[in-house]
Each structure stands twice: as structure tokens, then as C-alpha cells.
Design a protein around this motif. Structure first.
Motif, PDB file in Angstrom:
ATOM      1  N   UNK A 195      -0.658 -35.918 -16.757  1.00  0.00           N
ATOM      2  CA  UNK A 195      -1.855 -35.101 -16.945  1.00  0.00           C
ATOM      3  C   UNK A 195      -2.895 -35.455 -15.895  1.00  0.00           C
ATOM      4  N   UNK A 196      -3.600 -34.449 -15.382  1.00  0.00           N
ATOM      5  CA  UNK A 196      -4.723 -34.695 -14.476  1.00  0.00           C
ATOM      6  C   UNK A 196      -5.907 -33.849 -14.920  1.00  0.00           C
ATOM      7  N   UNK A 197      -7.080 -34.471 -14.977  1.00  0.00           N
ATOM      8  CA  UNK A 197      -8.314 -33.779 -15.350  1.00  0.00           C
ATOM      9  C   UNK A 197      -9.208 -33.631 -14.119  1.00  0.00           C
ATOM     10  N   UNK A 198      -9.758 -32.428 -13.958  1.00  0.00           N
ATOM     11  CA  UNK A 198     -10.701 -32.165 -12.873  1.00  0.00           C
ATOM     12  C   UNK A 198     -11.809 -31.256 -13.402  1.00  0.00           C
ATOM     13  N   UNK A 199     -12.746 -30.890 -12.516  1.00  0.00           N
ATOM     14  CA  UNK A 199     -13.727 -29.876 -12.896  1.00  0.00           C
ATOM     15  C   UNK A 199     -13.105 -28.491 -12.669  1.00  0.00           C
ATOM     16  N   UNK A 200     -13.912 -27.447 -12.699  1.00  0.00           N
ATOM     17  CA  UNK A 200     -13.396 -26.084 -12.616  1.00  0.00           C
ATOM     18  C   UNK A 200     -13.303 -25.562 -11.181  1.00  0.00           C
ATOM     19  N   UNK A 201     -13.131 -26.433 -10.212  1.00  0.00           N
ATOM     20  CA  UNK A 201     -13.034 -26.023  -8.816  1.00  0.00           C
ATOM     21  C   UNK A 201     -11.742 -25.234  -8.603  1.00  0.00           C
ATOM     22  N   UNK A 217      -2.593 -29.678 -16.091  1.00  0.00           N
ATOM     23  CA  UNK A 217      -3.940 -29.724 -15.512  1.00  0.00           C
ATOM     24  C   UNK A 217      -4.970 -29.384 -16.581  1.00  0.00           C
ATOM     25  N   UNK A 218      -5.823 -30.345 -16.916  1.00  0.00           N
ATOM     26  CA  UNK A 218      -6.881 -30.132 -17.891  1.00  0.00           C
ATOM     27  C   UNK A 218      -8.248 -30.045 -17.236  1.00  0.00           C
ATOM     28  N   UNK A 219      -9.147 -29.313 -17.874  1.00  0.00           N
ATOM     29  CA  UNK A 219     -10.516 -29.179 -17.366  1.00  0.00           C
ATOM     30  C   UNK A 219     -11.443 -30.161 -18.070  1.00  0.00           C
ATOM     31  N   UNK A 220     -12.346 -30.722 -17.309  1.00  0.00           N
ATOM     32  CA  UNK A 220     -13.340 -31.660 -17.845  1.00  0.00           C
ATOM     33  C   UNK A 220     -14.254 -30.930 -18.836  1.00  0.00           C
ATOM     34  N   UNK A 221     -14.282 -31.419 -20.076  1.00  0.00           N
ATOM     35  CA  UNK A 221     -15.083 -30.773 -21.112  1.00  0.00           C
ATOM     36  C   UNK A 221     -16.575 -30.878 -20.805  1.00  0.00           C
TER      37      UNK A 221
END
Length: 499
Positions: A195-201, A217-221
Motif C-alpha cells: 500500500x502507498x498513501x499520497x495526496x491527490x496529485x 494506492x490510498x489517498x491521505x484523509x
């Protein structure tokens, strides 16, 4: 000094009195000046500190201006070959000190450095052990050149933040991110995170899709909520409950059908059926809604907060006038501080007994023996809710028993399946699948069936006290060594546990 003005407007020196001169600094204190500067202390404060150490400014033998000029001369000397050459010289020195130090540099058509990725031996080992969940963030900017600085970070077995690698980027375009992620995989032997978390870029998301095949791919809450406030702030005025309702959609529902129903109610309640931003967010629901994430291991991570914590620490040391080599030195210091935090956590784990609220219960004793204190606390929190759980129905007609488990005053019910003979226990809440510790519903059934220990299959090694024990094969002698890997500073120490 005597001088004469000549006809061409220039001066000619004809006499020099050395006694009227003074040293710009005392040679014996030079190393102190450099150490203080490397520590990120500003020149004015550094001069005050040196004065106190010497018993007063008058004993230093140099002025604040001399101090400033010396540092400027030192930095100009360090960058005498240009920033790129200084950078490569720094990497060469790191590779000499640490043979496993890895760096990748991308050049443009004019052979100028554009993008850089690096990881030392400790980061490489950390990723091999704990690289299942990664956060990546580029919100930090290094200096007046405003270059994006990216950090790959994650959790260790104490749930402390650790670093897997770092990058300086020329820009934040798709091609730069693709190059970076490929360099990351090359350094880490093509091992991809779960799993990798990033912003919505959007550019980052496209690069992840192309390079990290199979990685969720997860988005930073946190970023998501900040964007919600930015785009939908008008819906949050006058004591509106819109934000809390949106958070319920994110966290509260386990089943996908539940989320879909509540999301539709949200649309209707606030009249946002045609809101373009909210519709785009809904299109990415698999990346941020809990009910769509319950098949993916996240280790409890839901944001890029780890990377941002490191960025915040880095800001304490950096300033706009830093050159690239100074920046790297300060980054080393931040990483070493994170490692020191783990050393302390490891020391405490070995020398302090965890707080046990159920000392007479065997499964809790077992958890205290295998898990690190932080994970033990989380396991114990789950167990504390077992007494509130009730078996609402059960079907034990086959070897795989089925049980409906609910908690007092909650309408939600979860299905637990258990086969004691094969050490199988699974719950529809899916706490183990996402976090890798058993939930209170599964523990309730184990208690019902008089199972006193955590089944071996449900103890994830990355959360245990023995997480740093690795099995290494010696290809020359064809035997296995059990090694405890520890990494103080830039040196790898391997302690043989068993032969």
C-alpha cells in the motif's frame, strides 16, 4: 598598513604592521564553529554560545562579522566545483563510509542534474523489514530554489516513523515521478509496497499506476478533508453537520452497500448531486472509503502524516540560505533522531513491563510476550471490548463454525468463522486483514471455544518484538543464519542469535 594613492586611482601598499592585525578566528575553535553550523544554529546564536564557552566575547579573538565571513568562505569553498560537483562529492563520501549507500541521479540533455534519489544502508534494511505500507509526500520545499523534496516513510514494529528513501525533484510532472518510483524500486530490489498513501496529485497517481503495478494506492484523509473545506466550505457554515457526515462516510461503514446508501443520502440532504469536486471524489472512493479498503493491509495508516512529521522536523533545521550539501547533512540528522527514538522504544520494551489490565488471562500474557508494547496496548484495547460482545447466533454443524457477534447498544453484527483444529478465525469486520491484529469479535469466539493463545497464523511478524530477526542464507556454505539486524548510525551490526 601604509598606502599611497597613485595617478591611476589605485592604492599601493608600502608598509604593513602585523601587530595591528588579528586572527579572524582562533584555530582551536574552528571545529566548534563548523559543528554548530552543521547543527542548524544560526550564526548570531552560535557566536553568543561560543562567547559564553570562552568566558565572554572578548576572549574569542574574533567578531560576529568574522564568524559570518568564515562560514561564507567555507560554504564557497565547499561549492567551489559547483552544486552538482559538490553533491556528487557528498554522495561519493557517503558511499565510502557506507558501502550500501545508494543514490540515483537523472541528468537532462545538457548533463545537468535534475532529479535525485538516495537511501542509505539503514533505509534499505528498514524497507526490507517494514516496507509493506509506505507514505510519499512532496509538500516540503528545500530552500530559495524551491525544489520539491520527497520522503518515502513508514511504520516500524513500534509504530514509530522511519524513512525508506528521499528525493530532490526538478518538478512534479508525471515523467519525474515515474523516474523516481523506478529508482526507488531499483534501490530496493524491485520490492513493491502493498500500500502507498499520497495526496491527490494527479501526476503522482498516474506514475504510481504505471510503475507500482499491484500496489494499492490510498489517498491521505487529512488532505482530502482540507480539500473538502476548500471546495465545500459554504456547506459547513451555520453549524452545519456536513463535515461530520462526510467523515462518517469515510470511516464508519464496513460494507460497501452501507456506504453507497449513506452517500446517496448525503447528496440529497445537502443538494450536492451536481457538485463536480464531490463527484470526482466519489469516483476515487476505492482510495479513501473504509468499506472499499478492508481487503488491503494499511497498518492503521490513513494519511501521509508520517512524511509530513519528518518535513516538520526538517524545517527546524533548514533556512532559505542553505546550500544543497548542508540540506543533506540536516536531513541525516533528522533521520538519526528517528532512529534514536526507535532505540529508546526498543530499550523500554526490553526493560519495562507493559501495563497489563488482564494479567490472569493467558491470551493477554501471550500477546505481551510476542508483541511490542505499542501493539500490545492496541491488542489489549480490543480484548477489553470482548466482555461487551455477545454471540447472537451460531452454527456449528460443520468443522468451520459460524457465529454472529454484536456489541451492546450497536445494531451492527459481524460474522465470525472459526475452525479450531486448523487455527482459522476470520471476521467480517476484517481488522486482521487491514491491521493484522485480531478484533474483539474474533477474540470473543476464541474465548467461547476456550482457545487460550493467539493462533500462530494471526501473529504478524512486523508487529512483534522479534521483527528485526532475519533469516539469512549463506550461499557459500549453504546454511541459514538467524541474525538480529541493528543499525546505529551508518554501520550495520549483525548479531548471530542461532547457528
Amino acid at each position: 598598513m601604509g598606502r599611497t594613492l597613485m595617478e591611476n586611482g589605485k592604492y599601493r601598499c608600502h608598509d604593513f604592521v602585523e601587530g595591528h592585525n588579528h586572527e579572524h578566528y582562533i584555530p582551536s575553535t574552528t571545529h566548534m564553529i563548523l559543528l554548530i553550523d552543521d547543527s542548524g544554529i544560526r550564526p548570531k546564536a552560535a557566536f553568543e554560545y561560543m562567547g559564553r564557552r570562552a568566558g565572554g566575547r572578548q576572549n574569542l579573538g574574533y567578531t560576529p562579522k568574522d564568524h559570518h565571513n568564515y562560514l561564507r568562505s567555507k560554504r564557497q569553498h565547499d561549492l567551489g566545483y559547483g552544486e552538482a560537483a559538490s553533491l556528487l562529492q557528498y554522495f561519493t563520501e557517503q558511499s565510502r563510509l557506507d558501502p550500501s549507500f545508494s543514490y540515483v541521479v537523472q541528468l537532462d540533455m545538457d548533463e545537468l542534474i535534475t532529479n535525485i534519489f538516495w537511501a542509505d544502508a539503514r533505509m534499505i534494511i528498514e524497507y526490507a523489514l517494514f516496507g509493506d505500507v509506505v507514505t510519499f509526500d512532496t509538500t516540503f520545499r528545500t530552500n530559495k530554489k524551491n525544489r520539491p523534496f520527497g520522503i518515502f516513510a513508514g511504520f516500524n514494529h513500534h509504530r514509530g516513523d522511519i524513512v525508506f528513501g528521499a528525493a530532490l525533484l526538478y518538478d512534479e510532472m508525471v515523467e519525474s515521478f515515474k523516474w523516481l518510483f523506478e529508482a526507488f524500486l531499483k534501490t530496493h530490489r524491485q520490492k513493491k509496497p502493498i500500500t502507498i498513501f499520497t495526496d491527490q496529485d494527479a501526476a503522482m497517481a498516474k506514475a504510481i499506476l504505471e510503475v507500482f503495478h499491484g500496489t494499492w494506492h490510498g489517498l491521505c484523509i487529512w488532505h482530502l478533508m482540507q480539500n473538502a473545506i476548500k471546495h465545500l466550505g459554504n456547506l459547513m457554515k451555520n453549524r452545519s453537520s456536513f463535515l461530520s457526515d462526510l467523515k462518517k462516510c469515510v470511516y464508519q461503514y464496513v460494507e460497501e452497500v452501507q456506504f453507497e446508501s449513506v452517500w446517496e443520502e448525503l447528496w440529497i440532504k445537502y443538494g450536492v448531486e451536481n457538485n463536480s469536486w464531490l463527484n470526482r471524489l466519489y469516483g476515487l472512493k476505492e482510495k479513501w472509503v473504509s468499506s472499499y479498503m478492508n481487503n488491503t493491509f494499511t497498518g492503521g495508516m490513513r494519511s501521509t502524516q508520517l512524511s509530513e512529521n519528518i518535513n516538520a522536523d526538517l524545517k527546524d533545521y533548514t533556512k532559505s540560505t542553505l546550500d544543497i550539501v548542508q540540506f543533506f547533512k540536516h536531513f541525516e540528522r533528522v533521520v538519526n533522531e528517528k532512529h534514536a527514538n526507535e532505540l529508546k522504544a526498543e530499550f523500554d520494551a526490553r526493560n519495562k513491563l507493559p501495563k497489563n489490565m488482564f494479567s490472569h488471562i493467558k491470551i493477554i500474557k501471550h500477546a505481551g510476550e510476542v508483541y511490542t508494547p505499542k501493539i500490545f496496548d492496541l491488542f489489549q484495547d480490543e480484548f477489553s471490548m470482548v466482555s461487551d460482545c455477545h454471540i447472537k447466533w451460531k452454527n456449528e454443524s460443520s468443522s468451520l463454525g459460524e457465529y454472529g457477534v454484536g456489541i451492546d447498544e450497536q445494531e451492527i453484527e459481524f460474522k465470525v468463522e472459526c475452525n479450531p483444529s486448523e487455527s482459522i478465525v476470520q471476521c467480517s469486520y476484517r481488522k486482521f486483514e487491514t491491521f493484522s491484529i485480531l478484533c474483539c469479535h474474533a477474540l470473543k469466539v476464541l474465548d467461547l471455544l476456550d482457545i487460550k493463545l493467539i493462533p500462530k497464523a494471526y501473529i504478524l511478524s512486523r508487529w512483534t518484538r522479534a521483527a528485526r530477526i532475519m533469516v539469512i542464507e549463506d550461499s557459500r556454505e549453504k546454511r541459514l543464519w538467524n541474525m538480529l539486524i541493528w543499525l546505529p548510525h551508518n554501520v550495520i551490526h549483525c548479531y548471530a542469535v542461532n547457528w
